[in-house]
Scaffold this active site. Structure first.
Site, PDB file in Angstrom:
ATOM      1  N   HIS A  69       0.835  -1.211   0.000  1.00  0.00           N
ATOM      2  CA  HIS A  69       0.000   0.000   0.000  1.00  0.00           C
ATOM      3  C   HIS A  69       0.862   1.249   0.000  1.00  0.00           C
ATOM      4  O   HIS A  69       2.069   1.181   0.269  1.00  0.00           O
ATOM      5  CB  HIS A  69      -0.858   0.006   1.277  1.00  0.00           C
ATOM      6  CG  HIS A  69      -0.004   0.145   2.489  1.00  0.00           C
ATOM      7  ND1 HIS A  69       0.550  -0.935   3.142  1.00  0.00           N
ATOM      8  CD2 HIS A  69       0.468   1.243   3.143  1.00  0.00           C
ATOM      9  CE1 HIS A  69       1.297  -0.515   4.133  1.00  0.00           C
ATOM     10  NE2 HIS A  69       1.273   0.799   4.164  1.00  0.00           N
ATOM     11  N   HIS A 155       5.032   6.481  -1.145  1.00  0.00           N
ATOM     12  CA  HIS A 155       5.789   5.273  -1.499  1.00  0.00           C
ATOM     13  C   HIS A 155       4.994   4.018  -1.169  1.00  0.00           C
ATOM     14  O   HIS A 155       4.019   4.072  -0.405  1.00  0.00           O
ATOM     15  CB  HIS A 155       7.091   5.237  -0.691  1.00  0.00           C
ATOM     16  CG  HIS A 155       6.804   5.026   0.774  1.00  0.00           C
ATOM     17  ND1 HIS A 155       6.477   6.077   1.613  1.00  0.00           N
ATOM     18  CD2 HIS A 155       6.727   3.902   1.527  1.00  0.00           C
ATOM     19  CE1 HIS A 155       6.236   5.598   2.809  1.00  0.00           C
ATOM     20  NE2 HIS A 155       6.367   4.279   2.795  1.00  0.00           N
TER      21      HIS A 155
HETATM   22  O1  ACK Z   1       5.322   1.719   4.564  1.00  0.00           O
HETATM   23  P1  ACK Z   1       4.436   2.562   5.376  1.00  0.00           P
HETATM   24  O2  ACK Z   1       3.950   3.831   4.800  1.00  0.00           O
HETATM   25  O3  ACK Z   1       5.093   2.835   6.794  1.00  0.00           O
HETATM   26  O4  ACK Z   1       3.213   1.729   5.877  1.00  0.00           O
HETATM   27  C1  ACK Z   1       3.228   1.482   7.254  1.00  0.00           C
HETATM   28  C2  ACK Z   1       1.890   1.819   7.871  1.00  0.00           C
HETATM   29  O5  ACK Z   1       2.019   3.108   8.423  1.00  0.00           O
HETATM   30  C3  ACK Z   1       1.465   0.840   8.978  1.00  0.00           C
HETATM   31  O6  ACK Z   1       2.456   0.760   9.936  1.00  0.00           O
HETATM   32  C4  ACK Z   1       3.309   3.625   8.208  1.00  0.00           C
HETATM   33  N1  ACK Z   1       3.746   4.293   9.438  1.00  0.00           N
HETATM   34  C5  ACK Z   1       4.020   3.743  10.629  1.00  0.00           C
HETATM   35  N2  ACK Z   1       4.352   4.692  11.520  1.00  0.00           N
HETATM   36  C6  ACK Z   1       4.275   5.885  10.877  1.00  0.00           C
HETATM   37  C7  ACK Z   1       4.495   7.235  11.252  1.00  0.00           C
HETATM   38  N3  ACK Z   1       4.862   7.568  12.483  1.00  0.00           N
HETATM   39  N4  ACK Z   1       4.321   8.186  10.312  1.00  0.00           N
HETATM   40  C8  ACK Z   1       3.954   7.873   9.058  1.00  0.00           C
HETATM   41  N5  ACK Z   1       3.731   6.616   8.634  1.00  0.00           N
HETATM   42  C9  ACK Z   1       3.890   5.632   9.530  1.00  0.00           C
HETATM   43  C10 ACK Z   1       4.193   2.469   7.839  1.00  0.00           C
END
Ligand code: ACK
Length: 224
Positions: A69, A155
């Site tokens: 995703h 991304h």
């Molecule tokens: O690859 P991603 O965008 O990085 O997808 C996962 C999703 O949320 C579920 O964990 C993103 N994620 C985790 N913590 C954060 C944060 N603090 N800020 C933005 N995105 C986050 C993670």
């Protein structure tokens, strides 16, 4: 009885359809195979292994977490700032469960993460919260990150090294894009069939795809 407040999800984002997920996994694995047999990559191997001569199998090195995703807003079930406001926006409500196409324009490999860069359309950018690009970015890196266009952090995390959290992929991507911008034209390490490969130091590689990979996706919320 008070009506129960709508629960907030872990995050909102665009989810690749499962058949697309398979397709993208195959083609990105091909890229890892190409990269880890390249002499240029082997030259910088110690940045991955910590040892000069040790081999690395990138396909094993990165662990994939599905569903694939592109996060638009990390809510952490309401604990993250601005989650409620985001979820309540009409544009977000209207977009939920709707079909969308994600354009993957580049692939990035670092010692921590493997990710696909997504170029959001103006319509998709309406679902991208202002200021989210710089969340968690160290203060020293802020000036170069702020110079990048909104949505630069978008991304798909394709894999993380052992012990690394997916949130790192967006941070690595911002760093790579800022370096690319600063160098204007970083030295191309190789012209591959898929595009131009650049090396940005400290084990960071970026493949600018010749042609975007268009991925069918659905915008929705996700909770574990
Ligand atoms: O690859 P991603 O965008 O990085 O997808 C996962 C999703 O949320 C579920 O964990 C993103 N994620 C985790 N913590 C954060 C944060 N603090 N800020 C933005 N995105 C986050 C993670």
């Amino acid at each position: 009885l008070q009506p129960k407040e709508a629960e907030l999800p872990l995050f909102f984002g665009w989810f690749l359809l499962s058949e697309v997920e398979e397709k993208i996994k195959c083609s990105t694995m091909e890229f890892l195979k190409t990269l880890d047999t390249m002499e240029a990559f082997k030259k910088h191997l110690s940045e991955f292994t910590g040892e000069a001569e040790k081999e690395v199998d990138l396909e094993q090195y990165f662990q994939t977490k599905t569903p694939l995703h592109c996060t638009s807003k990390f809510c952490d079930y309401g604990k993250a700032e601005g989650s409620k406001e985001y979820a309540e926006q009409q544009v977000v409500k209207d977009a939920c469960d709707g079909a969308s196409e994600l354009a993957v324009v580049g692939l990035m490999v670092t010692p921590r993460t493997f990710g696909a860069r997504v170029l959001l359309t103006p319509e998709q950018l309406q679902l991208w919260p202002p200021g989210v690009d710089k969340e968690g970015v160290p203060a020293s890196a802020l000036p170069s990150i702020e110079a990048l266009p909104t949505g630069s952090r978008a991304h798909v995390t394709l894999g993380c090294a052992a012990g690394v959290e997916a949130v790192q992929t967006g941070l690595d991507l911002l760093e790579v894009l800022a370096l690319k911008q600063a160098e204007h034209q970083p030295a191309a390490e190789a012209e591959l069939d898929a595009g131009t490969l650049s090396y940005l130091g400290e084990g960071r590689w970026y493949l600018e795809l010749q042609e975007a990979i268009v991925c069918d996706a659905t915008f929705s919320s996700f909770s574990e």
